[in-house]
Design a protein around this motif. Structure first.
Motif, PDB file in Angstrom:
ATOM      1  N   LYS A 260       9.205   8.654   7.881  1.00  0.00           N
ATOM      2  CA  LYS A 260       8.966   7.221   7.972  1.00  0.00           C
ATOM      3  C   LYS A 260       8.557   6.827   9.386  1.00  0.00           C
ATOM      4  O   LYS A 260       7.771   5.889   9.586  1.00  0.00           O
ATOM      5  CB  LYS A 260      10.231   6.450   7.559  1.00  0.00           C
ATOM      6  N   ARG A 261       9.082   7.567  10.362  1.00  0.00           N
ATOM      7  CA  ARG A 261       8.744   7.267  11.751  1.00  0.00           C
ATOM      8  C   ARG A 261       7.288   7.583  12.074  1.00  0.00           C
ATOM      9  O   ARG A 261       6.752   7.105  13.071  1.00  0.00           O
ATOM     10  CB  ARG A 261       9.655   8.062  12.701  1.00  0.00           C
ATOM     11  N   ILE A 262       6.644   8.456  11.254  1.00  0.00           N
ATOM     12  CA  ILE A 262       5.236   8.777  11.501  1.00  0.00           C
ATOM     13  C   ILE A 262       4.394   7.515  11.467  1.00  0.00           C
ATOM     14  O   ILE A 262       3.612   7.234  12.389  1.00  0.00           O
ATOM     15  CB  ILE A 262       4.701   9.798  10.471  1.00  0.00           C
ATOM     16  N   ALA A 263       4.539   6.750  10.386  1.00  0.00           N
ATOM     17  CA  ALA A 263       3.755   5.522  10.254  1.00  0.00           C
ATOM     18  C   ALA A 263       4.083   4.547  11.374  1.00  0.00           C
ATOM     19  O   ALA A 263       3.183   3.896  11.930  1.00  0.00           O
ATOM     20  CB  ALA A 263       4.026   4.874   8.892  1.00  0.00           C
ATOM     21  N   THR A 265       5.142   5.263  14.387  1.00  0.00           N
ATOM     22  CA  THR A 265       4.579   5.757  15.650  1.00  0.00           C
ATOM     23  C   THR A 265       3.065   5.578  15.679  1.00  0.00           C
ATOM     24  O   THR A 265       2.505   5.098  16.670  1.00  0.00           O
ATOM     25  CB  THR A 265       4.930   7.246  15.845  1.00  0.00           C
ATOM     26  N   MET A 266       2.385   5.971  14.588  1.00  0.00           N
ATOM     27  CA  MET A 266       0.926   5.915  14.565  1.00  0.00           C
ATOM     28  C   MET A 266       0.398   4.487  14.647  1.00  0.00           C
ATOM     29  O   MET A 266      -0.724   4.266  15.091  1.00  0.00           O
ATOM     30  CB  MET A 266       0.385   6.595  13.304  1.00  0.00           C
ATOM     31  N   THR A 267       1.201   3.515  14.175  1.00  0.00           N
ATOM     32  CA  THR A 267       0.760   2.116  14.212  1.00  0.00           C
ATOM     33  C   THR A 267       1.381   1.328  15.365  1.00  0.00           C
ATOM     34  O   THR A 267       1.208   0.115  15.448  1.00  0.00           O
ATOM     35  CB  THR A 267       1.101   1.411  12.881  1.00  0.00           C
ATOM     36  N   SER A 268       2.100   2.040  16.234  1.00  0.00           N
ATOM     37  CA  SER A 268       2.701   1.357  17.383  1.00  0.00           C
ATOM     38  C   SER A 268       1.616   0.903  18.353  1.00  0.00           C
ATOM     39  O   SER A 268       0.511   1.469  18.402  1.00  0.00           O
ATOM     40  CB  SER A 268       3.679   2.284  18.105  1.00  0.00           C
ATOM     41  N   MET A 272      -1.904   2.854  19.277  1.00  0.00           N
ATOM     42  CA  MET A 272      -3.142   2.153  18.908  1.00  0.00           C
ATOM     43  C   MET A 272      -4.021   1.903  20.133  1.00  0.00           C
ATOM     44  O   MET A 272      -5.240   2.070  20.084  1.00  0.00           O
ATOM     45  CB  MET A 272      -2.804   0.823  18.231  1.00  0.00           C
ATOM     46  N   LEU A 273      -3.394   1.534  21.246  1.00  0.00           N
ATOM     47  CA  LEU A 273      -4.175   1.241  22.447  1.00  0.00           C
ATOM     48  C   LEU A 273      -4.665   2.515  23.146  1.00  0.00           C
ATOM     49  O   LEU A 273      -5.671   2.482  23.866  1.00  0.00           O
ATOM     50  CB  LEU A 273      -3.350   0.396  23.419  1.00  0.00           C
ATOM     51  N   SER A 274      -3.961   3.624  22.948  1.00  0.00           N
ATOM     52  CA  SER A 274      -4.372   4.875  23.605  1.00  0.00           C
ATOM     53  C   SER A 274      -5.190   5.770  22.686  1.00  0.00           C
ATOM     54  O   SER A 274      -5.617   6.856  23.105  1.00  0.00           O
ATOM     55  CB  SER A 274      -3.133   5.643  24.093  1.00  0.00           C
ATOM     56  N   ALA A 275      -5.437   5.351  21.427  1.00  0.00           N
ATOM     57  CA  ALA A 275      -6.091   6.216  20.438  1.00  0.00           C
ATOM     58  C   ALA A 275      -7.501   6.630  20.863  1.00  0.00           C
ATOM     59  O   ALA A 275      -7.868   7.811  20.765  1.00  0.00           O
ATOM     60  CB  ALA A 275      -6.131   5.518  19.082  1.00  0.00           C
ATOM     61  N   LEU A 276      -8.305   5.680  21.324  1.00  0.00           N
ATOM     62  CA  LEU A 276      -9.674   6.024  21.728  1.00  0.00           C
ATOM     63  C   LEU A 276      -9.680   6.949  22.949  1.00  0.00           C
ATOM     64  O   LEU A 276     -10.527   7.836  23.068  1.00  0.00           O
ATOM     65  CB  LEU A 276     -10.476   4.751  22.014  1.00  0.00           C
ATOM     66  N   ASN A 412       5.474  10.540  20.137  1.00  0.00           N
ATOM     67  CA  ASN A 412       4.283  10.017  20.818  1.00  0.00           C
ATOM     68  C   ASN A 412       3.324  11.135  21.186  1.00  0.00           C
ATOM     69  O   ASN A 412       2.105  10.998  21.046  1.00  0.00           O
ATOM     70  CB  ASN A 412       4.692   9.242  22.067  1.00  0.00           C
ATOM     71  N   GLY A 413       3.882  12.253  21.669  1.00  0.00           N
ATOM     72  CA  GLY A 413       3.044  13.399  22.018  1.00  0.00           C
ATOM     73  C   GLY A 413       2.333  13.964  20.803  1.00  0.00           C
ATOM     74  O   GLY A 413       1.162  14.348  20.876  1.00  0.00           O
ATOM     75  N   ALA A 414       3.037  14.015  19.650  1.00  0.00           N
ATOM     76  CA  ALA A 414       2.430  14.514  18.415  1.00  0.00           C
ATOM     77  C   ALA A 414       1.281  13.619  17.979  1.00  0.00           C
ATOM     78  O   ALA A 414       0.213  14.097  17.575  1.00  0.00           O
ATOM     79  CB  ALA A 414       3.484  14.603  17.311  1.00  0.00           C
ATOM     80  N   ALA A 415       1.491  12.301  18.043  1.00  0.00           N
ATOM     81  CA  ALA A 415       0.441  11.359  17.646  1.00  0.00           C
ATOM     82  C   ALA A 415      -0.777  11.494  18.552  1.00  0.00           C
ATOM     83  O   ALA A 415      -1.931  11.520  18.085  1.00  0.00           O
ATOM     84  CB  ALA A 415       0.982   9.930  17.697  1.00  0.00           C
ATOM     85  N   PHE A 416      -0.538  11.604  19.868  1.00  0.00           N
ATOM     86  CA  PHE A 416      -1.647  11.744  20.813  1.00  0.00           C
ATOM     87  C   PHE A 416      -2.391  13.044  20.583  1.00  0.00           C
ATOM     88  O   PHE A 416      -3.630  13.077  20.563  1.00  0.00           O
ATOM     89  CB  PHE A 416      -1.110  11.678  22.248  1.00  0.00           C
ATOM     90  N   ARG A 417      -1.635  14.149  20.373  1.00  0.00           N
ATOM     91  CA  ARG A 417      -2.267  15.445  20.116  1.00  0.00           C
ATOM     92  C   ARG A 417      -3.090  15.414  18.831  1.00  0.00           C
ATOM     93  O   ARG A 417      -4.150  16.039  18.742  1.00  0.00           O
ATOM     94  CB  ARG A 417      -1.198  16.532  20.007  1.00  0.00           C
ATOM     95  N   CYS A 418      -2.581  14.725  17.810  1.00  0.00           N
ATOM     96  CA  CYS A 418      -3.295  14.632  16.535  1.00  0.00           C
ATOM     97  C   CYS A 418      -4.657  13.985  16.733  1.00  0.00           C
ATOM     98  O   CYS A 418      -5.686  14.519  16.284  1.00  0.00           O
ATOM     99  CB  CYS A 418      -2.452  13.835  15.543  1.00  0.00           C
ATOM    100  N   ILE A 419      -4.687  12.840  17.402  1.00  0.00           N
ATOM    101  CA  ILE A 419      -5.949  12.127  17.601  1.00  0.00           C
ATOM    102  C   ILE A 419      -6.868  12.920  18.528  1.00  0.00           C
ATOM    103  O   ILE A 419      -8.089  12.990  18.316  1.00  0.00           O
ATOM    104  CB  ILE A 419      -5.681  10.723  18.169  1.00  0.00           C
TER     105      ILE A 419
END
Length: 486
Positions: A260-263, A265-268, A272-276, A412-419
């Motif tokens: 549940k934390r995935i969603a 984190t990914m929508t935090s 969102m601001l660091s995705a690009l 946060n590191g996982a989300a950044f690595r994914c993108i």
């Protein structure tokens, strides 16, 4: 009833907390969290050295040296050192596609496995792709190289997510820039060793085609050395930072809650601001790999993998110095760091686009290090090997400025690595469709930087003046002292 539950949870520490804080390692010393005198008196020297945050960072850095750095050295040969770049680009695109999928689930995965065992799984996978390059170069075996991309993507993803959480968590607050510089430098020292191997085996003038197969054997041997160092990693709750603070960890969540934390984190707002920026940060690698493989001789490519990391070592410690300046607020340091990284990258991209336009008008053939064209055509690659890692180091420093505990750093590191992996997969996939013209890749990379800049400025201006995890630690210690006084 709900209030009484909340009160009891606040008043009574968990059994896990009691066991941690009853040990000499976690004896409380005001805001510092550890009674260092008692710790030194009761814990053997070898154990203190082993669980010191700097030692753990060095163990992690050695793994980065043996694994990702060797992979970077192979990539630095242009097209993996093969005679044609297409198969290498396909394999690498698959690797980053798998890496993106696993990184998406990386937070729950690593928080369940633990950082140590995620690193062990990743370290065990490092030699696979190196051996596949050998088989392709020696026997022309392409299916294994493509399959290795998928296998390595899964293992490397486990390692990358654990690594990202660790590098953002281990350092004391006043030395995060220097710790991150140590990590980046270890990867570049690995490339120096890899470059020396490349050049020693591929220095003959007039050599055509790909890198000699023996080159890959040397890489595989070094990649195998990562595993024993991964086994020496200590869990976060046993690590003691150099300033006496302890690492804040949250209670273990159920698997359902972790997913549940995935969603969340990914929508935090942070992600969102660091995705690009994440999508852009390593997008350049596919285009530059194609550039080297297309326009440089074998020995010129080998030389490039040796000398390109030199300036990065200086640059990363310079950025670390800026990010650790104690007389400036954390937000001001974040602003100065962003300005520095962006200006350097803009200069490199303009130069690379100009060079590629010249090559499109007048094909230089294969450029050798003895040619007059070599310095101007190679220097953009030399500098991008500094500006790229600087962008990474800066982003991990910024992400760690927002975290409240170690598990949040992992997510946060996982989300950044994914993108980031999605960006690399697109980059290498895009370059499988180009035949000797990386101009499209250079222009897309430049455009991504421009698109990432506005949200990054917004994020940087939101940077807290202090790391939330440090504030939480002080509040916990103050509450504990108040309870003891009562």
């Amino acid at each position: 009833m709900a209030d009484s539950k909340t009160d009891s949870k606040t008043a009574a520490p968990s059994a896990r907390e009691e066991s941690l804080h009853s040990s000499p390692i976690y004896a409380v010393d005001g805001a510092q969290g550890i009674d260092l005198e008692q710790y030194r008196a009761t814990v053997p020297l070898w154990k203190r050295v082993w669980q010191h945050s700097l030692t753990q960072m060095m163990l992690l850095s050695v793994q980065a040296f043996c694994g990702p750095a060797m992979a970077d050295a192979i990539a630095g040969l242009g097209g993996g050192g093969l005679a044609t770049t297409q198969t290498s680009n396909i394999s690498t695109a698959i690797l980053y596609a798998m890496l993106a999928v696993v990184c998406f689930m990386g937070g729950p995965l690593v928080n369940k496995l633990g950082v140590k065992w995620a690193l062990v799984i990743g370290a065990a996978s490092f030699p696979i792709q190196g051996s596949a390059y050998y088989c392709n170069s020696k026997f022309g075996n392409q299916w294994y190289l493509i399959l290795s991309g998928a296998i390595s993507g899964i293992g490397t993803a486990c390692w990358y997510v654990a690594e990202a959480g660790a590098i953002m968590t281990l350092a004391p607050s006043g030395a995060r820039g220097k710790y991150l510089a140590l990590w980046i430098v270890s990867r570049n020292l690995g490339q120096l060793v890899g470059g020396a191997i490349n050049l020693s085996k591929n220095h003959v003038k007039g050599a055509d085609g790909g890198i000699t197969p023996d080159t890959y054997i040397a890489f595989v041997i070094i990649e195998c050395l990562a595993l024993p160092f991964a086994l020496l990693i200590r869990p976060f709750e046993h690590v003691v930072r150099s300033d006496g603070t302890r690492i804040i960890t949250a209670e273990t969540l159920s698997t359902k809650m972790e997913f549940k934390r995935i969603a969340k984190t990914m929508t935090s707002k942070l992600i969102m601001l660091s995705a690009l920026w994440a999508l852009w940060s390593f997008f350049y690698s596919g285009s530059w790999s194609t550039y080297l493989g297309t326009y440089f001789t074998v020995r010129a490519r080998a030389l490039s993998s040796l000398v390109s990391p030199f300036f990065c070592i200086v640059g990363c410690f310079g950025l670390g110095f800026i990010l650790d300046m104690k007389h400036l607020s954390q937000r001001r340091r974040a602003q100065i760091g962003l300005f520095t990284v962006v200006i350097l990258n803009v200069g490199v991209y303009i130069w690379s686009i100009i060079m590629q336009v010249k090559f499109n008008h007048n094909d230089p053939g294969k450029v050798d290090w003895e040619d007059g064209l070599y310095p101007s055509s190679f220097l953009p690659y030399f500098f991008v090997q500094t500006t790229g890692p600087l962008s990474q180091s800066y982003m991990y420093w910024l992400l760690s400025s927002f975290a409240t505990d170690a598990q949040e750093n992992v997510r946060n590191g996982a989300a950044f690595r994914c993108i980031e992996a999605i960006g690399q997969a697109i980059s290498y996939g895009m370059n499988t469709q180009t035949t000797g013209d990386p101009l499209t890749g250079f222009c897309v990379t430049f455009a991504l930087l421009g698109a990432a800049l506005v949200p990054m400025i917004m994020l940087v201006n939101m940077t807290p003046d202090r790391i939330p995890a440090d504030v939480v630690a002080e509040q916990q210690n103050a509450a504990r002292e108040k309870g003891e006084d009562a």
